[in-house]
Design a protein around this motif. Structure first.
Motif, mmCIF file in Angstrom:
data_model
loop_
_atom_site.group_PDB
_atom_site.id
_atom_site.type_symbol
_atom_site.label_atom_id
_atom_site.label_comp_id
_atom_site.label_asym_id
_atom_site.label_seq_id
_atom_site.Cartn_x
_atom_site.Cartn_y
_atom_site.Cartn_z
ATOM 1 N N GLU A 483 6.184 -0.319 -40.897
ATOM 2 C CA GLU A 483 5.293 -1.468 -40.791
ATOM 3 C C GLU A 483 5.138 -2.105 -42.165
ATOM 4 O O GLU A 483 5.250 -1.416 -43.189
ATOM 5 C CB GLU A 483 3.906 -1.052 -40.282
ATOM 6 C CG GLU A 483 3.892 -0.514 -38.864
ATOM 7 C CD GLU A 483 2.486 -0.140 -38.430
ATOM 8 O OE1 GLU A 483 2.104 -0.536 -37.314
ATOM 9 O OE2 GLU A 483 1.782 0.532 -39.207
ATOM 10 N N ALA A 485 2.998 -5.607 -44.243
ATOM 11 C CA ALA A 485 2.184 -6.815 -44.256
ATOM 12 C C ALA A 485 2.017 -7.266 -45.700
ATOM 13 O O ALA A 485 1.633 -6.470 -46.562
ATOM 14 C CB ALA A 485 0.827 -6.578 -43.611
ATOM 15 N N LYS A 539 -5.554 -2.901 -37.828
ATOM 16 C CA LYS A 539 -5.152 -3.828 -36.780
ATOM 17 C C LYS A 539 -6.320 -4.146 -35.865
ATOM 18 O O LYS A 539 -7.291 -3.385 -35.775
ATOM 19 C CB LYS A 539 -4.003 -3.242 -35.943
ATOM 20 C CG LYS A 539 -2.726 -2.909 -36.706
ATOM 21 C CD LYS A 539 -1.671 -2.396 -35.751
ATOM 22 C CE LYS A 539 -0.380 -2.030 -36.482
ATOM 23 N NZ LYS A 539 -0.533 -0.847 -37.323
ATOM 24 N N THR A 540 -6.177 -5.251 -35.144
ATOM 25 C CA THR A 540 -7.122 -5.595 -34.083
ATOM 26 C C THR A 540 -6.830 -4.726 -32.865
ATOM 27 O O THR A 540 -5.783 -4.057 -32.808
ATOM 28 C CB THR A 540 -6.968 -7.074 -33.694
ATOM 29 O OG1 THR A 540 -5.693 -7.245 -33.060
ATOM 30 C CG2 THR A 540 -7.062 -7.986 -34.902
ATOM 31 N N GLY A 543 -3.424 -5.102 -31.565
ATOM 32 C CA GLY A 543 -2.321 -4.712 -32.421
ATOM 33 C C GLY A 543 -1.945 -5.681 -33.520
ATOM 34 O O GLY A 543 -0.945 -5.483 -34.206
ATOM 35 N N LYS A 544 -2.735 -6.735 -33.715
ATOM 36 C CA LYS A 544 -2.442 -7.682 -34.779
ATOM 37 C C LYS A 544 -2.952 -7.166 -36.111
ATOM 38 O O LYS A 544 -4.086 -6.683 -36.211
ATOM 39 C CB LYS A 544 -3.100 -9.031 -34.470
ATOM 40 C CG LYS A 544 -2.745 -10.125 -35.467
ATOM 41 C CD LYS A 544 -3.358 -11.450 -35.041
ATOM 42 C CE LYS A 544 -3.004 -12.552 -36.029
ATOM 43 N NZ LYS A 544 -3.581 -13.852 -35.631
ATOM 44 N N VAL A 545 -2.116 -7.265 -37.149
ATOM 45 C CA VAL A 545 -2.498 -6.771 -38.473
ATOM 46 C C VAL A 545 -3.644 -7.604 -39.033
ATOM 47 O O VAL A 545 -3.633 -8.833 -38.984
ATOM 48 C CB VAL A 545 -1.294 -6.818 -39.432
ATOM 49 C CG1 VAL A 545 -1.723 -6.455 -40.860
ATOM 50 C CG2 VAL A 545 -0.198 -5.882 -38.959
ATOM 51 N N LEU A 546 -4.642 -6.941 -39.576
ATOM 52 C CA LEU A 546 -5.804 -7.597 -40.172
ATOM 53 C C LEU A 546 -5.556 -7.772 -41.671
ATOM 54 O O LEU A 546 -5.887 -6.911 -42.484
ATOM 55 C CB LEU A 546 -7.068 -6.775 -39.929
ATOM 56 C CG LEU A 546 -7.573 -6.745 -38.482
ATOM 57 C CD1 LEU A 546 -8.639 -5.664 -38.321
ATOM 58 C CD2 LEU A 546 -8.144 -8.106 -38.105
ATOM 59 N N ARG A 547 -4.971 -8.914 -42.034
ATOM 60 C CA ARG A 547 -4.697 -9.148 -43.454
ATOM 61 C C ARG A 547 -5.981 -9.265 -44.254
ATOM 62 O O ARG A 547 -6.037 -8.862 -45.417
ATOM 63 C CB ARG A 547 -3.865 -10.425 -43.628
ATOM 64 C CG ARG A 547 -2.465 -10.324 -43.076
ATOM 65 C CD ARG A 547 -1.664 -11.565 -43.438
ATOM 66 N NE ARG A 547 -0.601 -11.777 -42.496
ATOM 67 C CZ ARG A 547 0.617 -11.253 -42.599
ATOM 68 N NH1 ARG A 547 0.912 -10.474 -43.634
ATOM 69 N NH2 ARG A 547 1.533 -11.497 -41.697
ATOM 70 N N SER A 571 -9.169 2.217 -41.569
ATOM 71 C CA SER A 571 -8.823 1.848 -40.202
ATOM 72 C C SER A 571 -9.960 1.063 -39.589
ATOM 73 O O SER A 571 -11.041 1.028 -40.121
ATOM 74 C CB SER A 571 -8.553 3.098 -39.381
ATOM 75 O OG SER A 571 -9.698 3.933 -39.371
#
Length: 571
Positions: A483, A485, A539-540, A543-547, A571
C-alpha cells in the motif's frame, strides 16, 4: 450579485476589460508586429529577436506545418521546449497555421510524455535535442508522425550558436544519446532563403488555441481547452489591471517562469506582447547565479515568480546589485505567498510583491491584489476585471461574508472544458458558466478574498501542482509495496514536498529503492523526498485512505520524516 470589490479597484480601472479587442491570437500577432516591428520582442542569452524577425521565422514554421507536413486546422502540435527564442517562434508559428498548441514540460519522464501525447492526439512535436532520448522512449508507446528537433544555439546566430551547441554537447554533455529516424531540423525550416508568408487561416475567438494540461484529482493529467478568446481575455484583462502602473509604455520584462506554464505564457508573454514589450527569457531559473547575472544586465519593469523563487533570490548575495530603479511590479502566483517571503524580498530589494490567484482552467488569473493597496492584507485580492467570484457552501448556496467555501469563477477566460472528458467537465462547470475550482476561501464584505485551503489532497511544490493519486499509482507498481499514499509536508524552501507513506510486502525494501523507483516515472518535483514505512494506512470504513489523518500523524510525531521513519500509523 453584489460586486463590492469594484469600489476597491485602483483609480481608473473599469469593471469590464475590452476582451473582444481582437478576433484571434493571429489577428493580435499581426497587429503587434505591424505596430512594433523594429522593437525587440524577446531576448535570450544575449541575442535579441525583433517583432519583424519573429514574424518571418514563425511564418516559415507555419508554412512548413501546413504546406509541407499537410497538417489540417485543429490538429495538435506539442511544444517541448524551455525558455529559448525557439519557444515564441514555435508558439506563434503553430497558432498562425490554425493549429492547436499542446504545451509539454521538458522535464517529463517518458510515461508522463506518453500520456500527454496520446491523450492530445498530437500530430507533430517540436522538441529540444536535450530531451530527444525521453521522446524516443515515449514513441515506443505512442505514434507522433512528425518530429522537429532544435538545439540550444539554433537561434543565437551562426558563430555563437555553433559554439553553444558544441559546449552543450561535448563539454557539459547535456544531450543524452538518441536515434530517431525521419526527424526534421529546426534551422532548415525557419531559415529558408526565400521569404514565405504564413498561411491564410480562418480562426475565431471560439476556436481552440491551447490544450493546457493540468494534474487531475483522480487519474492522469487533463487537457484544459483554452480558446483564442479565453487566452486573449486573460491577457487583455491583465493589460487593463496593469494600466494602474502605466502598462502601455515600452518595457522589458523578465520571464523566469517556464513558458509551458499558463502563468508565464498568457499572463506575461501574450499580455506584454500586445503592448510591445521585450521578454528576457531565462532558460534555467534554477541556476540562480546565471539568473541574477541576467537580472543585473537588464533594467526590467516587471517580473513574475512563485514564492520559492522570490525566497531563493532574496537570499542570493547578488540580488542587492540588481538595478530595480525601473521595476514597477513583482507578481507572485502558483502557490500562496507566505508573509515571511514577501518581507524577505522587501528587505532585499525594497519592492513589494503583488499576490494573486488563478489556475490553468481560467487561462491564468482570476483574483489579484490592487497595485495601490496601502497595507498588505495577507489575502489573494479582489476579482479582476470582467470576472465574477462566488464563494459557495457544499450545498451550493452562497456563503455569507467571512464564511469559508469553495471558489467558483465566471468570466470570459474560463475554459471550455476538459479535452475528451465530458464527465469531468460537467463536474466543474455549471449551467451558469461558473467553474468550481475546488479551492477554499473566504470573501469579506468588501469582496476581498483570503485563501483558506487548496484542492483536497493537492500539494504545491515550487509552484507546481502535484496530485498524490498520480504518485500513489507509480509507487504501487513496485513489487515490494503493498500500500502507498503520498502526502504533502511543509518545506521552508519549496513550500511543500512529497512524503510517501508505504506499507511493505518486501521487508527488505529501502527508502532509497522506493525513491529510485518513483524517479524513473515522475518529474523531479513530484518524486517523494522521504519515505515512511508503516504497518497499515489509516482508512475510512469503505477502505479509502485518509490522507488528512496521515498529515496529522506526521505533525503529531514530530513534523519531519526523519523523526518518524520507523513509527507505526494510527488506525
Amino acid at each position: 450579485m453584489s460586486k463590492a470589490w469594484l469600489a476597491h479597484y485602483d483609480p481608473g480601472i473599469p469593471e469590464h476589460a475590452e476582451v473582444a479587442r481582437f478576433t484571434s491570437l493571429v489577428q493580435m500577432f499581426e497587429a503587434a508586429v505591424a505596430r512594433f516591428q523594429d522593437r525587440p520582442a524577446f531576448s535570450s542569452m544575449g541575442r535579441e529577436l525583433s517583432y519583424s524577425g519573429l514574424d518571418k521565422a514563425s511564418a516559415h514554421l507555419a508554412h512548413h506545418l501546413r504546406e509541407v507536413l499537410k497538417l489540417q486546422p485543429g490538429d495538435r502540435v506539442a511544444i517541448m521546449l524551455p525558455n529559448l527564442l525557439q519557444y515564441p517562434i514555435a508558439f506563434f508559428g503553430v497558432v498562425r497555421a490554425g493549429l492547436v498548441v499542446v504545451n509539454v514540460n521538458p522535464l517529463y519522464t517518458a510515461p508522463e510524455l506518453t500520456h500527454q501525447l496520446r491523450d492530445s492526439g498530437a500530430k507533430t512535436i517540436i522538441v529540444l535535442e536535450n530531451f530527444c532520448a525521453t521522446l524516443q522512449e515515449a514513441l515506443r508507446h505512442v505514434e507522433v508522425p512528425n518530429v522537429i528537433v532544435t538545439r540550444v544555439g539554433d537561434e543565437l546566430g551562426r558563430s555563437k550558436g555553433m559554439l553553444t551547441n558544441l559546449l552543450v554537447h561535448h563539454v557539459r554533455k547535456l544531450v543524452p544519446p538518441w536515434n530517431m529516424g525521419g526527424t526534421q531540423r529546426w534551422r532548415r525550416i525557419v531559415t529558408r532563403g526565400a521569404a514565405v508568408g504564413a498561411p491564410q487561416v480562418e480562426v475565431g475567438r471560439e476556436d481552440i488555441a491551447l490544450l493546457q494540461y493540468t494534474g487531475g484529482t483522480t487519474g492522469p493529467a487533463k487537457g484544459a481547452i483554452l480558446t483564442h478568446g479565453n487566452v486573449l481575455a486573460n491577457a487583455l484583462i491583465l493589460g487593463t489591471w496593469f494600466a494602474a502602473i502605466g502598462a502601455e509604455r515600452r518595457e522589458t520584462y523578465l520571464v523566469a517562469l517556464p513558458l509551458y506554464h499558463a502563468l508565464a505564457l498568457i499572463c506575461q508573454v501574450i499580455h506584454r506582447f500586445i503592448l510591445g514589450g521585450c521578454g528576457v527569457l531565462i532558460a534555467n531559473p534554477r541556476d540562480l547565479d546565471c539568473l541574477v547575472a541576467e537580472m543585473q544586465r537588464h533594467r526590467f519593469r516587471s517580473l513574475a515568480g512563485v514564492p520559492s523563487l522570490y525566497q531563493a533570490l532574496s537570499q542570493h548575495p547578488g540580488i542587492r546589485k540588481v538595478d530595480f530603479s525601473e521595476t514597477a511590479v513583482c507578481c507572485s502566483g502558483g502557490a500562496p505567498l507566505p508573509p515571511a517571503i514577501a518581507e524577505a524580498w522587501g528587505a532585499a530589494t525594497g519592492l513589494p510583491i503583488i499576490d494573486g490567484y488563478g489556475l490553468t482552467e481560467v487561462a491564468g488569473v482570476a483574483v489579484m491584489n490592487p497595485f495601490g493597496q496601502r497595507e498588505p492584507r495577507g489575502g489573494i485580492g479582489f476579482p479582476v476585471c470582467s470576472t465574477e467570484i462566488e464563494i459557495r457552501r457544499d450545498d451550493g448556496s452562497l456563503a455569507v461574508p467571512d464564511e469559508p467555501g469553495e471558489i467558483h469563477v465566471r468570466g470570459p477566460q474560463v475554459m471550455r472544458g476538459y479535452y475528451n472528458q465530458p464527465e469531468e467537465t460537467a463536474r466543474v462547470l455549471d449551467s451558469r458558466g461558473f467553474l468550481a475550482t475546488g479551492d477554499i476561501a473566504a470573501m469579506d464584505a468588501e469582496g476581498y478574498i483570503t485563501l483558506v485551503d487548496r484542492k483536497k489532497d493537492m500539494a504545491i511544490v515550487s509552484g507546481f501542482n502535484v496530485y498524490p493519486s498520480e504518485i500513489d499509482d507509480v509507487l504501487l507498481r513496485h513489487p515490494g509495496i503493498r500500500e502507498a499514499a503520498a502526502v504533502a509536508v511543509p518545506d521552508a524552501r519549496l513550500g511543500e514536498t512529497i512524503l510517501a507513506c508505504v506499507v511493505r510486502c518486501d521487508p527488505d525494501l529501502t527508502e532509497a529503492a522506493v525513491i529510485a523507483h518513483a524517479r524513473a516515472s515522475l518529474t523531479g518535483y513530484k518524486v517523494p523526498r522521504r519515505v515512511i514505512f508503516l504497518d497499515a494506512l489509516p482508512k475510512t470504513p469503505v477502505g479509502k485512505v485518509l490522507r488528512r489523518a496521515l498529515r496529522e500523524m506526521v505533525t503529531e510525531l514530530g513534523g519531519t520524516p526523519s523523526d518518524i521513519s520507523t513509527k507505526p500509523a494510527h488506525s
